[in-house]
Design an enzyme around this catalytic site. Structure first.
Site, short mmCIF file in Angstrom:
data_model
loop_
_atom_site.label_atom_id
_atom_site.label_comp_id
_atom_site.label_asym_id
_atom_site.label_seq_id
_atom_site.Cartn_x
_atom_site.Cartn_y
_atom_site.Cartn_z
N LYS A 131 0.83 -1.22 0.00
CA LYS A 131 0.00 0.00 0.00
C LYS A 131 0.87 1.27 0.00
O LYS A 131 0.63 2.19 -0.77
CB LYS A 131 -0.90 0.06 1.24
CG LYS A 131 -2.08 -0.88 1.22
CD LYS A 131 -3.08 -0.52 2.31
CE LYS A 131 -2.48 -0.58 3.72
NZ LYS A 131 -2.14 -1.93 4.17
N ARG A 179 -1.09 -8.76 13.41
CA ARG A 179 -1.65 -7.80 12.46
C ARG A 179 -2.34 -8.52 11.31
O ARG A 179 -3.38 -8.07 10.83
CB ARG A 179 -0.54 -6.90 11.91
CG ARG A 179 -0.15 -5.80 12.91
CD ARG A 179 1.23 -5.27 12.64
NE ARG A 179 1.39 -4.64 11.35
CZ ARG A 179 2.56 -4.47 10.73
NH1 ARG A 179 3.67 -4.92 11.29
NH2 ARG A 179 2.62 -3.86 9.57
N ARG A 229 10.40 -0.78 11.45
CA ARG A 229 9.32 -0.36 12.34
C ARG A 229 9.21 -1.30 13.53
O ARG A 229 9.39 -2.50 13.39
CB ARG A 229 7.99 -0.38 11.57
CG ARG A 229 7.55 0.98 11.07
CD ARG A 229 6.44 0.87 10.07
NE ARG A 229 5.28 0.11 10.56
CZ ARG A 229 4.17 -0.05 9.85
NH1 ARG A 229 4.08 0.47 8.65
NH2 ARG A 229 3.17 -0.75 10.33
N ARG A 250 -10.53 0.40 8.23
CA ARG A 250 -9.93 -0.89 8.52
C ARG A 250 -10.94 -1.88 9.11
O ARG A 250 -10.57 -2.98 9.47
CB ARG A 250 -8.80 -0.69 9.53
CG ARG A 250 -7.44 -1.09 9.00
CD ARG A 250 -6.44 -0.83 10.11
NE ARG A 250 -5.17 -1.46 9.86
CZ ARG A 250 -4.16 -0.88 9.23
NH1 ARG A 250 -4.26 0.32 8.74
NH2 ARG A 250 -3.02 -1.52 9.10
N ARG A 290 11.10 -5.51 5.62
CA ARG A 290 10.86 -4.11 5.24
C ARG A 290 11.73 -3.15 6.04
O ARG A 290 11.92 -3.31 7.23
CB ARG A 290 9.39 -3.80 5.47
CG ARG A 290 9.03 -2.34 5.29
CD ARG A 290 7.56 -2.18 5.09
NE ARG A 290 6.78 -2.40 6.29
CZ ARG A 290 5.44 -2.35 6.33
NH1 ARG A 290 4.77 -2.14 5.21
NH2 ARG A 290 4.80 -2.55 7.45
#
Ligand code: ADP
Ligand code: ZN
Length: 208
Positions: free
Chosen positions: A13, A163, A152, A88, A122
């Protein structure tokens, strides 16, 4: 043009959002980025959000919806905006319909088995860019702004699993919500490069 970007954590995204933002001059609103900025700034919202984010859960709707409603009330979004990370769940989607008009929901669909590796590998920059360790070749700075890349806090395997669970339970049904309104556009991502995925999205967005 007002759009919603939908997709699992790791679907890409953020990467698509920065390309869409550039090409279509839409204001990019990422609830995740807003929360992270609040956590960094030690604000009351940040204090509430941190516990939920670290647990891989959704921040409560009353907090999140208010933030988005306020943001969409600002002048700069009048020419069009792109929501990334909101709505969400179905409740948020219903609330959004009360304070904004959405033209299209771009749903980035990715094979589940790709997600864990994508997220755990990531590396992100404060400017919003994100990279994957497999293509960085040891590089530690952002190509776009020179900032130092970091992982992160919530991009660790344990939180990622939570998640993903939250996504499948609460967020995936949002695609159906927009499908029923005739606004869903799903693009397969996975084998294709981010640029190829973007080309498909851009072709669609030209219609609006
Ligand atoms: P990703 O899409 O990679 O999971 P985001 O940056 O969009 O990450 O969001 C990070 C975290 O911020 C989420 O796991 C969640 O805890 C919180 N969050 C972001 N957007 C929302 C939202 N619309 N409602 C509730 N919580 C949210
Ligand atoms: Zn950067």
């Amino acid at each position: 043009m007002n759009i919603v970007l939908l997709g699992a954590p790791g679907a890409g995204k953020g990467t698509q959002a920065s390309m869409i933002e550039e090409k279509f001059s839409l204001v990019h609103i990422s609830t995740g980025d807003i929360f992270r900025a609040n956590i960094k700034g030690g604000t009351p919202i940040g204090k509430i959000a941190k516990g939920y984010i670290d647990a891989g859960k959704l921040v409560p709707d009353e907090v999140t919806c208010k933030i988005v409603e306020n943001r969409l009330g600002e002048e700069d979004v009048k020419g069009g905006f792109m929501l990334d990370g909101f709505p969400r769940n179905i409740f948020q989607a219903e609330q959004l319909d009360k304070f904004a008009k959405i033209d299209v929901c771009v749903n980035i669909d990715v094979d589940i088995d790709l997600l864990m590796d994508r997220i755990c590998g990531r590396r992100v920059c404060a400017c919003g860019e994100s990279y994957h360790v497999s293509t960085l070749n040891g590089e530690t700075k952002c190509k776009k702004c020179g900032g130092t890349l970091y992982r992160r806090d919530d991009d660790n395997p344990e939180t990622v699993q939570k998640r993903l669970d939250t996504y499948f339970k609460e967020t995936a049904p949002v695609a159906d919500y927009y499908k029923k309104q005739g606004k869903l556009f799903t693009v397969k991502s996975g084998k294709g490069s981010p640029k190829e995925v973007f080309a498909v999205i851009a072709e669609k967005l030209k219609e609006y």
